[in-house]
Write an enzyme that holds these catalytic residues in place. Sequence first.
Site, PDB file in Angstrom:
ATOM      1  N   GLU A  72      42.578 -20.491  30.114  1.00 39.77           N
ATOM      2  CA  GLU A  72      42.249 -19.168  29.581  1.00 39.77           C
ATOM      3  C   GLU A  72      42.521 -18.121  30.650  1.00 39.77           C
ATOM      4  O   GLU A  72      42.381 -18.398  31.843  1.00 39.77           O
ATOM      5  CB  GLU A  72      40.778 -19.100  29.149  1.00 39.77           C
ATOM      6  N   ASP A  97      44.343 -24.298   7.315  1.00 40.79           N
ATOM      7  CA  ASP A  97      43.160 -23.648   7.877  1.00 40.79           C
ATOM      8  C   ASP A  97      43.532 -22.440   8.723  1.00 40.79           C
ATOM      9  O   ASP A  97      42.793 -21.452   8.752  1.00 40.79           O
ATOM     10  CB  ASP A  97      42.330 -24.637   8.705  1.00 40.79           C
TER      11      ASP A  97
END
Length: 177
Positions: A72, A97
């Site tokens: 991240e 999804d």
Amino acid sequence: MADKQAFLDKYADAITIACEGTSIFPSVKIAQAAIESGWGQHIVGNNMFGIKAAGEHSPYWHGDYVTAGTTEYQNGGYVPQNSRFRKYASISDSIRDHTYFLQQNKRYAPVFTASTPEEQANALKAAGYATDPQYASKLISTINANNLKKYDKKKNIMKWIEISASVLQIEITGNHK
């Protein structure tokens, strides 16, 4: 699966079909799948799009998760960490999804008003889909380098065929009354 063409042969049509009935550009969705999965090399828990295991359950995700390493961007640098990612029964569930996830989260509303793949890539980044400050430019670069806009045209052709079939069905049904 390191071969980009093999990835496209295997997943591009399913991803394009999952964009039907939405304003999602298949080129953007395919680029996301390619970037998030390393062109199919890292599909942990059948999760093609790196969606974290948070939020409401969906028709395609029922709360299962897998913990995996990720990177991240935080405080000006890339930080390795472990995160919980949605775990799916199948890659098809992951593909469906992803569309559902974007539609259900209001922060992604600008994604659906984008008129070009480039605008859509920037809207995804602006809405916080990824922490990488270069996410939008990576999507756009992937789209352009791999001629992914051809799938946007394919979606439009599929829509035209669907509309034509509906009109034909109406005409056939109407002639029998």
